[in-house]
Design a protein around this motif. Structure first.
Motif, PDB file in Angstrom:
ATOM      1  N   GLU A 351      44.158  40.759  43.811  1.00  9.42           N
ATOM      2  CA  GLU A 351      42.690  40.219  43.818  1.00  9.42           C
ATOM      3  C   GLU A 351      42.351  39.867  42.431  1.00  9.42           C
ATOM      4  OE1 GLU A 351      40.067  42.811  45.746  1.00  9.42           O
ATOM      5  OE2 GLU A 351      40.649  42.284  47.998  1.00  9.42           O
ATOM      6  N   ASN A 352      42.843  40.713  41.386  1.00 12.28           N
ATOM      7  CA  ASN A 352      42.525  40.558  40.054  1.00 12.28           C
ATOM      8  C   ASN A 352      43.279  39.310  39.615  1.00 12.28           C
ATOM      9  OD1 ASN A 352      40.808  42.696  39.819  1.00 12.28           O
ATOM     10  ND2 ASN A 352      42.173  44.039  38.860  1.00 12.28           N
ATOM     11  N   PHE A 355      41.647  35.858  41.000  1.00 13.05           N
ATOM     12  CA  PHE A 355      40.135  35.841  40.595  1.00 13.05           C
ATOM     13  C   PHE A 355      40.201  35.203  39.278  1.00 13.05           C
ATOM     14  CE2 PHE A 355      36.741  37.385  38.246  1.00 13.05           C
ATOM     15  CZ  PHE A 355      35.629  36.706  38.858  1.00 13.05           C
ATOM     16  N   THR A 424      39.014  46.532  36.044  1.00 13.21           N
ATOM     17  CA  THR A 424      37.778  46.500  36.830  1.00 13.21           C
ATOM     18  C   THR A 424      37.469  44.910  36.859  1.00 13.21           C
ATOM     19  OG1 THR A 424      36.155  46.973  35.129  1.00 13.21           O
ATOM     20  CG2 THR A 424      36.872  48.752  36.136  1.00 13.21           C
ATOM     21  N   ARG A 425      36.478  44.750  37.803  1.00 13.27           N
ATOM     22  CA  ARG A 425      36.107  43.484  38.007  1.00 13.27           C
ATOM     23  C   ARG A 425      35.075  42.947  36.834  1.00 13.27           C
ATOM     24  NH1 ARG A 425      35.935  39.571  42.151  1.00 13.27           N
ATOM     25  NH2 ARG A 425      38.134  40.412  42.414  1.00 13.27           N
ATOM     26  N   GLU A 426      34.329  43.896  36.398  1.00 11.86           N
ATOM     27  CA  GLU A 426      33.354  43.827  35.273  1.00 11.86           C
ATOM     28  C   GLU A 426      34.060  43.663  34.026  1.00 11.86           C
ATOM     29  OE1 GLU A 426      33.347  46.608  37.173  1.00 11.86           O
ATOM     30  OE2 GLU A 426      31.457  45.969  38.258  1.00 11.86           O
TER      31      GLU A 426
END
Length: 452
Positions: A351-352, A355, A424-426
């Protein structure tokens, strides 16, 4: 076999960008020659202790020396940056200043905390090692020496080596496996043992047109190409190898543990049965936070390598703690630790990566490579933008890797981002924000603007 739904066409460089790159290199090279000319006349140069001395062989009158002195040293601070932390999602990069001689760099005890997009830490073991692996690794440190100080053929073989080999073979559904103490050595020791006279190793060009038959042809490919982020078109390659009765060798240094639903690499990702691959090779650095590598093949091939490969006969065996680190990482990935941490890591990495890749395209950068690859190269092209991108990112708290000639061709300088499950997404959103700001500042949006 799987479909090529994850493969994409790469962006093309415009003629204007190519012309600008050539002009940039020409200008820097010309300036370097002018400085050398006046240095020879006046005798004043920061490289005066590097010039040829009468009675000694010349070591510096060459293109390599010129490139190092007049091109690389201008931007050398962009590489080899020392760190003072583990290479996790966040990293502490030490500041360096230029020494009095004008070309040596000195680190000072002042570190900058950066988001790390430059390390091979695909499954994030560099972030959670103390909770995921430390207990078992430290236990073996008390049972075995730090190093075996011997080859496995002599007195360096342990139950840990054999346990790891059995684990690798089962993980990849191969008859047997062999582990080496160094990833680079895995290839350099295996290939010469397997290939001899009248053998062809086909990597790029294939068979030369000299009308001589080969006794053995070995087609070598990578699961993920580390400088491009491309995933090997393995189904097509397997079909060609079967048609022409060639052996196939797949280097999974960057794909094992990073591709496929369960981390089993490019074969799982593309739907190829591992039984159709003669030699599977991989390393334990990128996804396992260890070192060394493996060969997985038929039992006959592994027996032959144990009797003939220099990495087994002469080279130091893998350290016991490293063996245990890799074993523990495998158990986490396979879910043998009784948790879902491994599956979560694999999903987070996928996912990372996707994205981050989609965000780079949204910004308007030239992005190469395929979906699901944790390696995301972004094209820089111009030599002056290599150092500008690296320095501007570092100043904003983002650690990146930039790559220029001769590691890549003169026209294809790039930044190679390495995404991790530990991000992390952040952190990724913040990294994207920094890259977008820098790309706007130094004109890298080639997808939207003719010259960036």
């Amino acid at each position: 076999m799987g479909e090529n739904k994850h493969f994409h066409e790469e962006p093309e460089m415009t003629w204007g960008v190519a012309f600008f790159v050539y002009i940039s290199y020409a200008a820097v090279i010309m300036a370097g020659h002018i400085r050398d000319f006046f240095a020879n006349i006046t005798g004043f140069s920061r490289y005066k202790d590097k010039t040829h001395k009468p009675g000694f062989a010349s070591l510096f009158h060459s293109w390599e020396s010129f490139y190092t002195r007049r091109l690389f040293h201008r931007i050398q601070d962009c590489w080899g940056r020392p760190i003072s932390s583990s290479p996790g999602a966040l990293i502490h990069v030490l500041t360096r200043n230029v020494a009095e001689n004008g070309y040596t760099l000195k680190a000072i005890p002042e570190a900058t905390e950066c988001i790390n997009l430059g390390s091979y830490n695909y499954l994030g073991f560099g972030d959670d090692w103390k909770t995921s692996c430390k207990a078992e690794v430290m236990k073996e440190l008390g049972n075995f020496p730090v190093s075996m100080c011997s080859s496995r053929m002599d007195v360096g073989n342990l139950r840990l080596h054999e346990e790891l080999e059995e684990l690798v073979a089962n993980f990849l559904n191969k008859e047997a496996a062999l582990v080496y103490g160094m990833g680079y050595d895995t290839n350099t020791a295996t290939i010469p043992a397997l290939m001899g006279s009248e053998s062809l190793i086909a990597i790029v060009r294939g068979q030369p047109k000299h009308h001589r038959p080969w006794k053995k042809i070995l087609v070598m490919v990578e699961g993920i190409y580390s400088m491009e982020g491309d995933i090997c078109r393995l189904p097509e390659i397997v079909r060609v190898c079967k048609k022409y009765k060639c052996y196939i060798y797949v280097d999974e240094a960057h794909s094992i543990g990073a591709l496929g639903k369960t981390g089993r690499g490019v074969c799982e990702h593309t739907g190829v049965d591992t039984k159709d691959i003669d030699i599977l090779m991989g390393t334990f650095t990128k996804s396992f936070s260890g070192m060394g590598g493996y060969i997985a093949a038929s039992a006959e091939v592994i027996r032959f390598l144990k009797a003939n490969a220099s990495g087994v006969l002469y080279h130091n065996a893998m350290a016991p703690t490293i063996c245990q680190q890799v074993i523990t990482a495998f158990k986490v990935i396979m879910g043998l630790d009784g948790t879902g941490v491994g599956a979560a890591k694999l999903n987070a990495l996928r996912e990372n990566s996707n994205f981050f890749r989609s965000e780079m395209k949204r910004i308007g950068l030239h992005v190469v490579g395929d979906d699901d690859s944790p390696i995301v190269p972004v094209m820089i092209y111009a030599p002056g933008k290599i150092c500008a991108f690296s320095r501007e990112c570092l100043a904003r708290g983002l650690a990146v890797v930039v790559v220029g000639f001769p590691a890549v061709s003169i026209l294809t300088a790039r930044s190679r981002f390495c995404v991790s499950a530990g991000h992390t997404r952040e952190q990724i959103v913040q990294a994207v924000k920094i890259i977008e700001e820098v790309a706007e500042r130094i004109n890298l949006r080639y997808e939207h603007i003719f010259l960036g």
